[in-house]
Enzyme design. Structure first.
Site, PDB file in Angstrom:
ATOM      1  CD  GLU A  60      -1.238  -4.231 -14.497  1.00 44.60           C
ATOM      2  OE1 GLU A  60      -0.130  -3.654 -14.536  1.00 44.60           O
ATOM      3  OE2 GLU A  60      -2.134  -3.939 -13.688  1.00 44.60           O
ATOM      4  CE  LYS A 110      -5.083   1.296 -10.117  1.00 46.10           C
ATOM      5  NZ  LYS A 110      -4.836   0.143  -9.203  1.00 46.10           N
ATOM      6  CB  SER A 139      -4.867  -6.454 -13.226  1.00 49.02           C
ATOM      7  OG  SER A 139      -5.899  -6.642 -12.288  1.00 49.02           O
TER       8      SER A 139
END
EC number: 4.2.1.11
Length: 424
Positions: free
Chosen positions: A207, A335, A365
């Site tokens: 990240e 998410k 990620s």
């Protein structure tokens, strides 16, 4: 304008930021307008997330190809949606959910369904010549989110031995999103020089945060404090700290311990860190299956620290409602690829907000250059966003999009941190 319908849906295999395949989906209307969306992928995933469909063909990408998901888009979802209004997001998402017919979208793949869902919204926005955030949120969408910036990576996002997955900063005194990005970038670059001076590695994790070999979680937090001060800011007043423990990754489901420690020990460790450091947000401090641990954590820190459920809730309204009923956490990480459609994502945000839980839009990620989550954070006025560090173009793209939105809004834009425990 109201007879603009879906005429075609295309999908192709692209690579994400880890070099693994993912989907790029394009929804085309009968007027020639279109929308494109690229689907992210997670490394640290909750066991109740919607299924990301992979080919499992060892001859291609170590089995991680997405050709079957692409086929499902073009041969199943496209015929099911062809001719439907490009503006009827709820109906389109419901049709895709029904076509899949499984609780976790394992038949067609949440990656296939989400790609179509997001591309459809973009096609509708482009047809109306509106930015996505304005199309989805209307005139009341004007909040620019406070970013959680992941400056040190550990856990499953790096190979450095750090137990916790993300060590983040939150620029809480910033007057604008643009200034928040500046503050984050200055701390990031100060941290890089500190690591170089100490002869520590400056390679970055998935990240974009640094991934040095450190002895403890506390050492990572100490480095962040030093970097904040070196950059000319005051910890707690200007910039606070946040953690993503990703505790499920070091939880033993057999004996229900965290690297040999009980859930009470784990809560004690987190409470002690909060006493010594200006931490105002902790994500996944306990494992997703450890409800007793979550209850203790919420009772211990829930009145002074934002406790974010990621693996605990996986953007699923039913799980969020269950957690709220039990008094677990006080914030929800959002998410879209955990649940698989834009409609269900919006429902999760709405439910959490109504119940007084903060919401944080989040990347994964494994990301792409797609900036949809920036628009979603503004559309739904979440007030917080997680989109990585101040490096790696797939992370920077989201910050650049947010700054563009802020400039476009002008005086209407409001930079607002939705964390009720922010010290600013």
């Amino acid at each position: 304008m109201f007879d603009v319908v879906i005429s075609d849906i295309e999908a192709r295999e692209i690579l994400d930021s880890r070099g693994y395949p993912t989907l790029c989906v394009k929804v085309i209307t009968n007027t020639g307008t279109f929308g494109e969306a690229c689907v992210p992928s997670g490394a640290s995933t909750g066991i109740k997330e919607a299924l990301e469909l992979r080919d499992k063909d060892p001859k291609r990408y170590q089995g991680k190809g997405v050709l079957q998901a692409i086929s499902n888009v073009e041969k199943v979802l496209m015929p099911a949606l062809q001719g439907f209004s490009v503006f009827d997001q709820i109906t389109a998402d419901a049709i895709m959910i029904d076509a899949d017919g499984t609780p976790n979208k394992e038949k067609l793949g949440a990656n296939a369904i989400l790609g179509v869902s997001l591309a459809l919204a973009k096609a509708a926005a482009n047809t109306l010549q509106r930015p996505l955030y304005r199309y989805l949120g209307g005139s009341f969408s004007h909040v620019l989110p406070c970013p959680m910036m992941n400056l040190i990576n550990g856990g499953m996002h790096a190979t450095n031995g750090l137990q916790f997955q993300e060590f983040m900063i939150r620029p809480i005194s910033a007057p604008s999103l643009t200034e928040a990005v500046r503050m984050g970038a200055e701390v990031f670059n100060a941290l890089k020089k500190i690591l170089q001076n100490r002869q520590l590695a400056t390679g970055v994790g998935d990240e974009g945060g640094f991934a040095p070999n450190l002895a403890s979680n506390a050492e990572a937090l100490d480095l962040l404090l030093t970097a904040i001060e070196t950059a000319g800011f005051t910890p707690r007043e200007d910039i606070s700290l946040a953690l993503d423990c990703a505790a499920s990754s070091f939880y033993n489901t057999q004996d229900k311990t965290y690297d040999g420690k009980s859930y009470a020990d784990q809560v004690g460790i987190l409470a002690e860190l909060c006493e010594h450091y200006p931490i105002d947000s902790i994500e996944d401090g306990l494992a997703e299956e450890d409800f007793e641990g979550w209850k203790l954590l919420s009772e211990t820190l829930g009145d002074r620290v934002q406790l974010v459920g990621d693996d605990l809730f996986v953007t699923n309204s039913a799980l969020i409602a269950e957690g709220i009923a039990q008094g677990l956490a006080n914030a929800v990480l959002i998410k879209p690829n955990q649940i698989g459609t834009l409609t269900e994502t919006a429902e999760a945000i709405r439910l959490a907000t109504i119940q007084g839980y903060a919401t944080i839009l989040s990347h994964r990620s494994g990301e792409t250059e797609d900036t949809t989550i920036a628009d979603l954070a503004v559309a739904f006025n979440t007030g917080q966003i997680k989109t990585g560090s101040l490096s790696r173009s797939e992370r920077i793209a989201k910050y650049n999009r947010l700054m563009a939105i802020e400039e476009e809004m002008g005086p209407e834009a409001l930079f607002q941190d939705s964390n009720p425990f922010s010290k600013a």
